[in-house]
Design a protein around this motif. Sequence first.
Motif, mmCIF file in Angstrom:
data_model
loop_
_atom_site.group_PDB
_atom_site.id
_atom_site.type_symbol
_atom_site.label_atom_id
_atom_site.label_comp_id
_atom_site.label_asym_id
_atom_site.label_seq_id
_atom_site.Cartn_x
_atom_site.Cartn_y
_atom_site.Cartn_z
ATOM 1 N N VAL A 439 6.936 2.884 -4.398
ATOM 2 C CA VAL A 439 6.045 3.906 -4.964
ATOM 3 C C VAL A 439 6.576 4.346 -6.325
ATOM 4 C CG1 VAL A 439 5.160 6.240 -4.662
ATOM 5 C CG2 VAL A 439 5.179 4.664 -2.724
ATOM 6 N N LYS A 440 7.900 4.492 -6.420
ATOM 7 C CA LYS A 440 8.475 4.918 -7.711
ATOM 8 C C LYS A 440 8.185 3.896 -8.799
ATOM 9 C CE LYS A 440 11.694 8.428 -6.418
ATOM 10 N NZ LYS A 440 12.986 8.681 -5.760
ATOM 11 N N ASP A 441 8.266 2.624 -8.449
ATOM 12 C CA ASP A 441 7.934 1.567 -9.406
ATOM 13 C C ASP A 441 6.494 1.701 -9.870
ATOM 14 O OD1 ASP A 441 10.435 0.560 -9.135
ATOM 15 O OD2 ASP A 441 9.858 -1.160 -7.856
ATOM 16 N N LEU A 442 5.613 2.001 -8.916
ATOM 17 C CA LEU A 442 4.184 2.119 -9.230
ATOM 18 C C LEU A 442 3.935 3.263 -10.204
ATOM 19 C CD1 LEU A 442 2.513 1.556 -5.716
ATOM 20 C CD2 LEU A 442 2.383 0.034 -7.705
ATOM 21 N N ILE A 443 4.665 4.343 -10.021
ATOM 22 C CA ILE A 443 4.482 5.521 -10.875
ATOM 23 C C ILE A 443 4.863 5.202 -12.320
ATOM 24 C CG2 ILE A 443 5.486 7.810 -11.323
ATOM 25 C CD1 ILE A 443 5.220 8.291 -8.284
ATOM 26 N N VAL A 444 5.910 4.366 -12.451
ATOM 27 C CA VAL A 444 6.326 3.940 -13.783
ATOM 28 C C VAL A 444 5.260 3.011 -14.380
ATOM 29 C CG1 VAL A 444 8.094 2.659 -15.067
ATOM 30 C CG2 VAL A 444 8.764 4.171 -13.189
ATOM 31 N N GLN A 445 4.691 2.155 -13.522
ATOM 32 C CA GLN A 445 3.754 1.134 -13.971
ATOM 33 C C GLN A 445 2.411 1.724 -14.403
ATOM 34 O OE1 GLN A 445 3.568 -1.889 -10.938
ATOM 35 N NE2 GLN A 445 2.143 -3.153 -12.134
ATOM 36 N N GLY A 466 -3.820 1.578 -2.363
ATOM 37 C CA GLY A 466 -4.261 0.183 -2.508
ATOM 38 C C GLY A 466 -3.193 -0.675 -3.172
ATOM 39 N N GLN A 467 -2.592 -0.143 -4.243
ATOM 40 C CA GLN A 467 -1.546 -0.885 -4.935
ATOM 41 C C GLN A 467 -0.333 -1.125 -4.034
ATOM 42 O OE1 GLN A 467 -1.725 -2.382 -7.901
ATOM 43 N NE2 GLN A 467 -3.855 -1.705 -7.934
ATOM 44 N N LEU A 468 0.014 -0.087 -3.267
ATOM 45 C CA LEU A 468 1.163 -0.209 -2.368
ATOM 46 C C LEU A 468 0.900 -1.277 -1.310
ATOM 47 C CD1 LEU A 468 3.906 0.806 -1.296
ATOM 48 C CD2 LEU A 468 2.653 2.520 0.024
ATOM 49 N N MET A 469 -0.312 -1.290 -0.785
ATOM 50 C CA MET A 469 -0.671 -2.281 0.236
ATOM 51 C C MET A 469 -0.614 -3.687 -0.357
ATOM 52 S SD MET A 469 -1.064 -1.078 3.195
ATOM 53 C CE MET A 469 -1.218 0.492 4.029
ATOM 54 N N LYS A 470 -1.066 -3.784 -1.598
ATOM 55 C CA LYS A 470 -1.061 -5.072 -2.280
ATOM 56 C C LYS A 470 0.383 -5.594 -2.387
ATOM 57 C CE LYS A 470 -3.720 -6.849 -6.196
ATOM 58 N NZ LYS A 470 -4.313 -6.399 -7.475
ATOM 59 N N LYS A 471 1.273 -4.672 -2.787
ATOM 60 C CA LYS A 471 2.683 -5.068 -2.958
ATOM 61 C C LYS A 471 3.340 -5.434 -1.625
ATOM 62 C CE LYS A 471 3.692 -3.944 -7.329
ATOM 63 N NZ LYS A 471 4.383 -3.924 -8.468
ATOM 64 N N LYS A 479 0.217 5.809 7.367
ATOM 65 C CA LYS A 479 0.475 7.251 7.458
ATOM 66 C C LYS A 479 1.623 7.663 6.549
ATOM 67 C CE LYS A 479 -0.516 9.737 11.721
ATOM 68 N NZ LYS A 479 -0.032 9.759 13.114
ATOM 69 N N LEU A 480 2.692 6.894 6.684
ATOM 70 C CA LEU A 480 3.902 7.176 5.921
ATOM 71 C C LEU A 480 3.621 6.967 4.437
ATOM 72 C CD1 LEU A 480 6.787 7.981 6.505
ATOM 73 C CD2 LEU A 480 7.409 5.563 6.608
ATOM 74 N N ALA A 481 2.876 5.898 4.109
ATOM 75 C CA ALA A 481 2.551 5.584 2.726
ATOM 76 C C ALA A 481 1.831 6.766 2.088
ATOM 77 C CB ALA A 481 1.670 4.339 2.683
ATOM 78 N N ASN A 482 0.896 7.299 2.797
ATOM 79 C CA ASN A 482 0.136 8.442 2.317
ATOM 80 C C ASN A 482 1.045 9.618 1.967
ATOM 81 O OD1 ASN A 482 -1.923 10.417 2.052
ATOM 82 N ND2 ASN A 482 -3.230 9.103 3.316
ATOM 83 N N GLN A 483 1.942 9.913 2.891
ATOM 84 C CA GLN A 483 2.872 11.041 2.671
ATOM 85 C C GLN A 483 3.747 10.819 1.445
ATOM 86 O OE1 GLN A 483 5.239 11.441 6.212
ATOM 87 N NE2 GLN A 483 3.451 11.903 7.509
#
Lengths: 491, 95
Positions: A439-445, A466-471, A479-483
């Motif tokens: 998630v931290k990588d995504l925030i930078v991206q 969606g991006q996290l699921m893709k990765k 659930k955890l991803a959402n949090q």
Amino acid sequence: MSDSGVAWEAVIGLETHVQLGTESKIFSAASTAFGDEPNTHIDPVVCGLPGTLPVLNRKVLEYAVKAAMALNLNIAEHSKFDRKQYFYPDLPKNYQISQFDEPIAEDGWIEVEIAEKGKETYLKKIGIERLHMEEDAGKLVHAGSDRLSGATHSLVDYNRAGVALAEIVSKPDLRTGREASEYASEIRRIMRYLDVSDGNMQEGSLRCDVNISVRRGSEAPFGTKVEIKNMNSFSAIQKACEYEINRQIKAYESGESVIQETRLWDEGKQLTKSMRSKEGSSDYRYFPDPDLGPIEVNSDLREKWRSELPELPATKRHRYANDLGLSIYDARVLTDELPMAEYFEATIKLGADAKSSANWITGDIAAYVNANRLNFDQLLLSPKYLAEMLEMIQSGKISGKIAKEILSDLITKGGSPKRIVEERGLGMISDQKVLTSIVKDLIVQYPNEVDSYKAGKTKLLGFFIGQLMKKTGGKADPKLANQIITKCLLD
Amino acid sequence: MSQITPEDVRKVAKLARLELQEEKITTYTSQLEKILAYVAHLEKVDTEGIPPTTRAVEVVNVMREDTAIGTDVREEIINQAPHREDSFYRVPKIL
């Protein structure tokens, strides 16, 4: 609606002939195999040649009594066989051995569930007059034309002659085509649960004749009764009844009369048409068959056979709905065929949740079974592994989406879902550290999206998920991803 | 005592698929009448308190096991029919 203002009511009764699945015929050792060369399974007894003596097949009595018990009929302590005389070439002896005034069982009922699209499902108790044992007739092939009326002569095949039948006569308790077809399909279901008949309508192992009349309101006397034959599916039974009800109402309303006759259902044209009467006289001159002794079913035998009865479909439906909390619809689908019900029960016995087991079994698994014309007892995916997979979903080891993905392999190749998930690394990622770092990588991206989110465009949460699921190839614990995403975005 | 009429004889003959010539009907009417009169002697027997039976020999539950056994007389049986067509019996068309 008639001119008297009272709605028409149809009165329907069914006579169902069930071929009992014995190896040999009811009164002789000839085989009951279907589909062989004409007149392969004949012998002197089947053909009623002089000097032969029919002897009752023990299994026929057992099957008939078990069927009768499942239909809540009273089993007669004393019963006998009679000769029914008529001349027709499908009958080699010119009489049929049947039961007339002392049938093996009388006065029962079954409960049917009437489910129709757009209407409320209701239960109805249908009375059953009697069940008796008799022998089947042979088959006529009308040669010279594909229609009887153009035939020049007939060919007779006695392979079916002498096959054991149970004839089940309902009381005139049915009121609609739908009720008639549901009643017939419940009879078939019960016979299949008991394993006394395969109930195959195409091969003629289950045949229904319908008696039908209409009257003005439920208090009026019965109208003239018409018999309809030649329906070879449950939907044909329903449609034939509906057609015939309309035909009779129209006849009465236009001042015509309805005559007592036998009509044939024409599946191609979707209508009933008058059949020329089979014989001028219906004087069958029944008399006790002197070749066959009386039948006595004592209480020991009754209790033995009763103890061998399986749990019946109606009982299962009630249990699934009331004790397991399934919907009426699910209970109905699961209990339609015994192998499916047994598969379901084996799965929940291993601890799987009833509702999710029902969903998977009636959904994806049934779709596969039906598409491949399999039976539930032939599935490579055993109840054990289905229960294992359901446990993995419930405990969050895999997502429902991954479960659907591996299901086709489990069904076609068998094997343990745990192993498949391990081998392919499909387990759900529920490690907080791993997910947080992605998630931290995504925030930078995606700095622009982060800004928009912070500015109030909260819908962008879905974008990040969606991006996290893709990765993660869809494996992140949702659930955890959402949090984690929510937390990181606000940091 | 029952009375046999020529109508009864015609009906019985029709049900048994017998073609009777008119003069025979009179003969059979009186013959059947005599047969019934003969059997009617049984009515004199006092059957008070005796349960009805359909047979003279007391047997019950005579049954066989469910085993299929083929027969080697199939051809002979089919050949007894007036007409055959391959392995079918052939009969006049019946509507």
